[in-house]
Design an enzyme around this catalytic site. Structure first.
Site: not given
Ligand code: FAD
Ligand code: COM
Length: 517
Positions: A74, A78, A83, A133, A495
């Protein structure tokens, strides 16, 4: 693999996730309470930031939820590809800038002309990411009591039913928390070995990149990864179709940020476009051609990084259910996170920008509240933001230019003060910037507060340096609630802290008609 009833330690999860990732084990990891007779209030498709936080909130409100994710952990992208690697790389960039700036001085080794391995840092990450993870799985299962099926692709049967392998699940609501993936270039040659994006870099890099890196894009990912590549000692050329860093709205802050990157050797080609990718006989990139306003430029490189934005992961929904999408392919939601289909919500990156963790998590929580009958609305506006160059650049509110358009009496407080001679002056400087202050003052940072002189309210704040980012989270909350120069002046500064806003305000707060500082 049924894990319900097994209390795995974090170490055990770490071993298990490693085994699943490395060995390609395709068995689903099933954690479902067989004795709970209740129907699921919601199935969260995707257990990233949006899904995990939404599910936890739903459960906290008394609901029964199931998360399904195709990864064996889970937390989503990120910790796996976004991230966490970005922050590792940015930490390396900041550290390497320090070491290169003071190379051969004090205790610093001589890094001149030395190239640091990108491959070894990526390999370090691939091993290290399993720690977060494991914590996510442990926290979700043992501490938050979440039910989940991991390592399993979901298929949507209809608005209330989902299939995972042979298993079928039914719920009152579905929450699409499917995330996004990097946009890919359609240029011929974009599939060559050596063309990377933020995902493929951490998953597939298996050679040491040569001396020249080409980065395509002008947004956060392009700048953040570009600065890292540059800090490793490689020539780094950023190719941006328009201006780089359009997100950084204050011209003076942007100019300082750019100047410092150029001083580190970064090269910027604005209003430029990659027009051709050339490969060698082994199918590996060896050169690119770039159209610039001055003409076509050919650059030899075996490492091209594409940062072209993101696309929603909607393949799953486009097979059976058809929620309305916007013109960029993101799922349209209202402020309650409801899609155009009753009972189906969408949260996080799949709904489009801003692609930020707070937005993903808060959308998840908003959907959870609505599912559990607590009417709730959310729209990400007026949030603080940041970007890593070799520094941390943090900002909130309005830049000076927009503030002057909207307010008649704008006041500015900044460090260093206006300096017509362009001397190499010190201040600001705080934690992690003190060596710059003493040895290369112009690199010790820049900070600026933008104030409405009539109401005395803070309109915007910008900080380039290190260490102020944390403060911006809290400062933004107060600014949105009308924080004034006088209230800021009344706070207690620790400070020397990286941002000097409190004391600058106190120096002027007594003056009814205060002036710039
Ligand atoms: P995700 O975390 O991508 O979750 C989607 C989940 O859906 C995944 O676990 C995937 O396996 C699952 N999934 C997809 N399709 C299926 C399927 N068919 N069946 C089962 N499971 C599926 N944000 C910040 O706030 N700070 C940062 O420093 C930052 N750095 C970043 C750096 C990079 C390079 C990038 C690309 C993004 C960064 N972000 C950052 C943005 C942040 O990572 C995302 O906004 C955030 O992870 C989005 O979460 P989410 O749950 O929407 O998507
Ligand atoms: C952080 C992942 S790295 S989550 O937003 O706590 O699920």
């Amino acid at each position: 693999m049924d894990v319900w009833g097994n209390q795995f330690t974090i170490e055990k999860w770490q071993r298990l996730v490693t085994e699943f990732l490395e060995g390609g084990n395709s068995a689903p990891i099933i954690n479902i309470n067989p004795t709970d007779p209740r129907e699921f209030d919601a199935i969260f498709l995707g257990g990233g930031a949006a899904g995990r936080f939404g599910a936890a909130y739903c459960r906290a409100l008394g609901g029964r939820v199931l998360i399904i994710d195709r990864w064996p952990f889970l937390g989503g992208s990120c910790p796996h590809q976004a991230c966490v690697p970005h922050h590792l790389f940015s930490d390396c960039a900041a550290q390497l800038m320090l070491e290169r700036t003071f190379s051969g001085k004090l205790w610093f080794q001589n890094l001149n002309d030395k190239i640091v391995s990108i491959k070894s840092i990526v390999e370090l990450f691939r091993i290290g990411r399993v720690g977060p993870h494991a914590v996510m799985n442990y926290q979700s299962k043992e501490m938050l009591g979440l039910e989940f099926v991991l390592n399993a692709e979901a298929k949507i049967i209809n608005a209330h039913s989902v299939q995972v392998g042979d298993l079928k699940f039914h719920a009152k609501n579905l929450v699409l928390a499917l995330g996004a993936r990097p946009a890919v270039s359609t240029l011929p040659g974009a599939q060559l070995k050596g063309i990377f994006n933020y995902q493929s870099l951490v998953e597939t890099l298996d050679y040491e990149p040569g001396n020249t890196v080409v980065v395509v894009g002008g947004g956060k990912t392009a700048i953040e990864y570009g600065c890292f590549f540059n800090a490793t000692g490689r020539r780094t050329i950023i190719v941006a179709r328009h201006q780089v860093m359009p997100i950084l709205k204050d011209a003076e802050s942007r100019s300082y940020t750019l100047k410092m990157m150029v001083e580190q050797g970064m090269e910027f080609l604005e209003n430029a476009e990659l027009i051709n990718i050339q490969g060698d006989e082994l199918g590996k990139v060896q050169a690119v051609s770039i159209q610039t306003p001055e003409g076509v430029m050919k650059v030899d490189s075996d490492f091209v990084f594409m940062a072209l934005g993101e696309r929603a992961n909607t393949e799953l929904v486009s097979q059976t259910i058809y929620p309305d999408l916007d013109d960029k392919g993101f799922i349209k939601v209202n402020h309650r996170m409801q899609t155009s289909i009753p009972g189906i919500y969408a949260v996080g990156d799949v709904t489009g920008p801003p692609m930020e963790m707070f937005k993903a998590r808060k959308e998840g929580v908003c959907a959870a509240k609505n599912i559990m009958g607590k009417v709730s609305e959310y729209k990400a506006t007026d949030y603080p933001d940041f970007m890593h160059t070799h520094y941390e650049v943090s900002w909130l509110g309005l830049g000076e230019e927009e503030a002057r358009q909207r307010y008649a009496n704008v006041k500015i407080m900044k460090l260093p003060p206006e300096n017509p001679n362009g001397l190499d002056v010190g201040l600001p400087a705080g934690d992690r910037m003190m060596l710059y202050l003493m040895m290369k003052p112009r690199m010790s940072g820049f900070q600026k507060l933008i104030i409405d002189g009539d109401t005395r309210k803070i309109l915007g704040a910008f900080h380039i340096g290190c260490g102020a980012k944390d403060g911006f989270q809290y400062l933004n909350y107060l600014v949105k609630r009308g924080l004034t120069i006088d209230e800021l002046a009344d706070m207690d500064e620790l400070f020397i802290s990286p941002s000097y806003f409190i004391q600058l305000c106190r120096l002027r707060a007594g003056d009814i008609n205060f002036k710039d500082l």
